[in-house]
Design a protein around this motif. Structure first.
Motif, PDB file in Angstrom:
ATOM      1  N   VAL A 226       0.832  -1.207   0.000  1.00 30.71           N
ATOM      2  CA  VAL A 226       0.000   0.000   0.000  1.00 30.71           C
ATOM      3  C   VAL A 226       0.863   1.251   0.000  1.00 30.71           C
ATOM      4  CG1 VAL A 226      -1.695   1.317   1.314  1.00 30.71           C
ATOM      5  CG2 VAL A 226      -1.939  -1.163   1.097  1.00 30.71           C
ATOM      6  N   ILE A 227       1.889   1.267   0.846  1.00 32.12           N
ATOM      7  CA  ILE A 227       2.777   2.436   0.910  1.00 32.12           C
ATOM      8  C   ILE A 227       3.515   2.619  -0.411  1.00 32.12           C
ATOM      9  CG2 ILE A 227       4.809   3.403   2.048  1.00 32.12           C
ATOM     10  CD1 ILE A 227       3.901   2.046   4.619  1.00 32.12           C
ATOM     11  N   GLY A 228       3.962   1.522  -1.023  1.00 31.61           N
ATOM     12  CA  GLY A 228       4.680   1.606  -2.295  1.00 31.61           C
ATOM     13  C   GLY A 228       3.826   2.169  -3.414  1.00 31.61           C
ATOM     14  N   HIS A 229       2.573   1.738  -3.505  1.00 34.08           N
ATOM     15  CA  HIS A 229       1.675   2.281  -4.527  1.00 34.08           C
ATOM     16  C   HIS A 229       1.375   3.757  -4.267  1.00 34.08           C
ATOM     17  CE1 HIS A 229       0.989  -1.956  -5.554  1.00 34.08           C
ATOM     18  NE2 HIS A 229       0.477  -1.513  -6.683  1.00 34.08           N
ATOM     19  N   TRP A 230       1.267   4.111  -2.998  1.00 36.26           N
ATOM     20  CA  TRP A 230       1.010   5.516  -2.674  1.00 36.26           C
ATOM     21  C   TRP A 230       2.204   6.402  -3.038  1.00 36.26           C
ATOM     22  CZ3 TRP A 230       3.417   8.432   1.371  1.00 36.26           C
ATOM     23  CH2 TRP A 230       2.877   9.712   1.529  1.00 36.26           C
ATOM     24  N   MET A 231       3.411   5.943  -2.766  1.00 38.50           N
ATOM     25  CA  MET A 231       4.610   6.719  -3.071  1.00 38.50           C
ATOM     26  C   MET A 231       4.821   6.853  -4.579  1.00 38.50           C
ATOM     27  SD  MET A 231       7.286   5.315  -0.173  1.00 38.50           S
ATOM     28  CE  MET A 231       8.593   6.341  -0.827  1.00 38.50           C
ATOM     29  N   MET A 232       4.505   5.823  -5.325  1.00 35.91           N
ATOM     30  CA  MET A 232       4.693   5.841  -6.776  1.00 35.91           C
ATOM     31  C   MET A 232       3.502   6.461  -7.505  1.00 35.91           C
ATOM     32  SD  MET A 232       7.694   4.624  -7.500  1.00 35.91           S
ATOM     33  CE  MET A 232       7.492   4.264  -9.252  1.00 35.91           C
ATOM     34  N   GLY A 233       2.423   6.718  -6.796  1.00 35.52           N
ATOM     35  CA  GLY A 233       1.228   7.269  -7.437  1.00 35.52           C
ATOM     36  C   GLY A 233       0.603   6.300  -8.421  1.00 35.52           C
ATOM     37  N   ALA A 234       0.688   5.006  -8.116  1.00 38.81           N
ATOM     38  CA  ALA A 234       0.185   3.971  -9.025  1.00 38.81           C
ATOM     39  C   ALA A 234      -1.081   3.345  -8.461  1.00 38.81           C
ATOM     40  CB  ALA A 234       1.245   2.891  -9.241  1.00 38.81           C
ATOM     41  N   TYR A 235      -1.848   2.695  -9.346  1.00 37.40           N
ATOM     42  CA  TYR A 235      -3.074   2.011  -8.941  1.00 37.40           C
ATOM     43  C   TYR A 235      -2.771   0.565  -8.569  1.00 37.40           C
ATOM     44  CZ  TYR A 235      -5.658   5.956 -10.901  1.00 37.40           C
ATOM     45  OH  TYR A 235      -6.144   7.213 -11.159  1.00 37.40           O
ATOM     46  N   PHE A 236      -3.589   0.018  -7.678  1.00 39.14           N
ATOM     47  CA  PHE A 236      -3.470  -1.395  -7.324  1.00 39.14           C
ATOM     48  C   PHE A 236      -4.162  -2.207  -8.411  1.00 39.14           C
ATOM     49  CE2 PHE A 236      -4.501  -5.346  -5.184  1.00 39.14           C
ATOM     50  CZ  PHE A 236      -3.357  -5.602  -4.456  1.00 39.14           C
ATOM     51  N   THR A 237      -3.383  -2.832  -9.271  1.00 41.55           N
ATOM     52  CA  THR A 237      -3.902  -3.530 -10.440  1.00 41.55           C
ATOM     53  C   THR A 237      -3.862  -5.044 -10.233  1.00 41.55           C
ATOM     54  OG1 THR A 237      -1.727  -3.572 -11.490  1.00 41.55           O
ATOM     55  CG2 THR A 237      -3.119  -1.640 -11.913  1.00 41.55           C
ATOM     56  N   ALA A 238      -4.242  -5.756 -11.288  1.00 39.49           N
ATOM     57  CA  ALA A 238      -4.214  -7.218 -11.228  1.00 39.49           C
ATOM     58  C   ALA A 238      -2.786  -7.729 -11.041  1.00 39.49           C
ATOM     59  CB  ALA A 238      -4.832  -7.806 -12.494  1.00 39.49           C
ATOM     60  N   THR A 239      -1.816  -7.079 -11.689  1.00 45.60           N
ATOM     61  CA  THR A 239      -0.426  -7.505 -11.505  1.00 45.60           C
ATOM     62  C   THR A 239       0.052  -7.229 -10.078  1.00 45.60           C
ATOM     63  OG1 THR A 239       0.339  -5.381 -12.386  1.00 45.60           O
ATOM     64  CG2 THR A 239       0.124  -7.188 -13.936  1.00 45.60           C
ATOM     65  N   SER A 240      -0.504  -6.192  -9.443  1.00 46.35           N
ATOM     66  CA  SER A 240      -0.181  -5.936  -8.037  1.00 46.35           C
ATOM     67  C   SER A 240      -0.661  -7.090  -7.168  1.00 46.35           C
ATOM     68  CB  SER A 240      -0.825  -4.627  -7.582  1.00 46.35           C
ATOM     69  OG  SER A 240      -0.426  -3.542  -8.378  1.00 46.35           O
ATOM     70  N   MET A 241      -1.847  -7.589  -7.483  1.00 42.40           N
ATOM     71  CA  MET A 241      -2.391  -8.724  -6.735  1.00 42.40           C
ATOM     72  C   MET A 241      -1.545  -9.972  -6.957  1.00 42.40           C
ATOM     73  SD  MET A 241      -4.850  -9.477  -4.662  1.00 42.40           S
ATOM     74  CE  MET A 241      -5.760 -10.896  -4.021  1.00 42.40           C
ATOM     75  N   ILE A 242      -1.064 -10.153  -8.176  1.00 43.11           N
ATOM     76  CA  ILE A 242      -0.194 -11.306  -8.462  1.00 43.11           C
ATOM     77  C   ILE A 242       1.083 -11.216  -7.633  1.00 43.11           C
ATOM     78  CG2 ILE A 242       1.181 -12.424 -10.268  1.00 43.11           C
ATOM     79  CD1 ILE A 242      -0.984 -11.593 -12.260  1.00 43.11           C
ATOM     80  N   GLY A 243       1.645  -9.988  -7.528  1.00 44.12           N
ATOM     81  CA  GLY A 243       2.827  -9.804  -6.697  1.00 44.12           C
ATOM     82  C   GLY A 243       2.560 -10.118  -5.237  1.00 44.12           C
ATOM     83  N   PHE A 244       1.391  -9.736  -4.753  1.00 41.96           N
ATOM     84  CA  PHE A 244       1.019 -10.018  -3.361  1.00 41.96           C
ATOM     85  C   PHE A 244       0.944 -11.522  -3.119  1.00 41.96           C
ATOM     86  CE2 PHE A 244      -2.621 -10.286  -0.206  1.00 41.96           C
ATOM     87  CZ  PHE A 244      -1.814 -10.060   0.901  1.00 41.96           C
ATOM     88  N   ILE A 245       0.367 -12.248  -4.083  1.00 42.10           N
ATOM     89  CA  ILE A 245       0.280 -13.707  -3.956  1.00 42.10           C
ATOM     90  C   ILE A 245       1.668 -14.330  -3.990  1.00 42.10           C
ATOM     91  CG2 ILE A 245      -0.600 -15.797  -5.049  1.00 42.10           C
ATOM     92  CD1 ILE A 245      -2.953 -14.153  -6.087  1.00 42.10           C
TER      93      ILE A 245
END
Length: 367
Positions: free
Chosen positions: A250-269
């Motif tokens: 969450v902090i990384g997406h906020w710092m980069m100004g990026a959206y939490f996408t499907a690839t973000s979910m894949i990274g979380f898994i």
């Protein structure tokens, strides 16, 4: 995309028009359109049989001439020595003449005496509105309202959330209500329903399937750890590292100004296995030291001292490997999840997992 269902088609059109209007006045929503055709005039040429017979023309002859003029009629074949196949010669009016009512009325029909009779003398012309197309989805009447997102907020969820509150004031016929659906088409058409589809439906299905996959991964990891440690509570402590990685994501997406996408979910898994491995390294070393008779507190301290280096090396390898795709427009979310989740979860795991294990085992071990 908004899909409007209901028992009365005319009311569906009215509701769709209101939804279209409200989308047009919603911030960051552009290119609003709908799949409802405008009124198109249609001219019906009805042959007056008595007049046609008086002129010596059969009604079918009038129909044949009009059909040839508007739709075309093959009058022969063109044989060219350079062509692979023969070409049909088609006779019909030019497009400009097809839309000219006077030109159509002046089309001539040759009667039995060889006289040229104008079509306009043998027909009655009726001006009507052309029937419109009715779209169906899974055998249910539906009206589509489409739009695009622009500006800072690219996800359709933001536009849907803005307009959902205003839909409560949308007027519907007495005895009915307008229900919103986000995940599936309504089963019945006995009430008016607005189903959000399009990119939102794709987003929902992707995160639903990834969520199910993540749950399966957690269960499999839990079963593997239970089989190895022969304990049902220790694996729960090891799995505590997984939600810790979400903090960094969450902090990384906020710092980069990026959206939490499907690839973000894949990274979380993907991080689930890496982070649990760190917990396994710590707890396995603690158990080895306990078996050697070392007190619990001393075992935990030694585990942190000995296992920190391989844990940091693993985290560094994952984070550095993700730098390659950090600025890719599609896989940026994957990189942010791997980097932010790894860094945060690694440091928190070194603190949280040993503390949780200490609280669970302090009553069983000798200090």
């Amino acid at each position: 995309m908004a899909e409007i269902y209901g028992p009365d088609y005319d009311q569906q059109v009215a509701i769709a028009a209101e939804v279209k209007n409200r989308l047009q006045h919603t911030a960051d929503v552009v290119d609003v359109d709908w799949r409802v055709e405008h009124d198109q005039p249609q001219y019906d040429f009805e042959v007056d049989k008595e007049k046609a017979m008086q002129y010596g023309v059969a009604p079918a002859q009038v129909v044949a001439v009009m059909n040839a003029a508007l739709s075309g009629q093959n009058t022969g074949t063109l044989h060219s020595p350079d062509a692979y196949s023969q070409v049909n010669i088609k006779l019909q009016l030019a497009d400009a003449d097809k839309s000219d009512l006077n030109a159509l009325k002046n089309i001539k029909v040759i009667n039995q005496q060889g006289m040229a009779i104008s079509v306009g003398d043998m027909v009655t012309i009726h001006r009507n509105i052309k029937e419109k197309s009715i779209y169906r989805k899974n055998q249910k009447r539906v009206i589509y309202v489409t739009a695009e997102m622009a500006g800072k907020m690219e996800s359709p969820f933001y536009a849907i959330s803005k307009i959902s509150d205003s839909l409560k004031t949308l007027k519907v016929p007495a005895g009915y209500s307008l229900k919103e659906e986000y995940t599936h088409q309504p089963e019945m058409e006995d009430n008016y329903t607005l189903k959000w589809d399009g990119e939102w439906q794709v987003t929902y299905e992707v995160f639903r399937d990834l969520g199910i996959a993540f749950l399966v991964v957690i269960i499999i990891i839990y079963m593997l750890i239970v089989g190895w440690f022969q304990n049902f509570t220790v694996p729960i402590i090891m799995l505590a590292a997984i939600p810790l990685s979400l903090i960094g994501i969450v902090i990384g997406h906020w710092m980069m100004g990026a959206y939490f996408t499907a690839t973000s979910m894949i990274g979380f898994i993907a991080l689930g296995g890496v982070m649990v491995r760190n917990s396994v390294l710590l707890i396995d070393f603690i158990n080895i030291r306990l078996a050697e008779g070392i007190p619990l507190k001393q075992s935990i301290i030694e585990a942190g001292a000995v296992r920190t280096t391989p844990i940091l090396l693993t985290a560094g390898a994952v984070a550095l490997g993700a730098v390659v795709i950090l600025f890719d427009p599609i896989f940026q979310g994957l990189a942010i999840s791997l980097m932010g989740g790894t860094v945060t979860s690694t440091f928190l795991t070194l603190l949280v997992v040993p503390l949780l294990y200490y609280r669970m085992m302090r009553k069983k071990a000798n200090h």
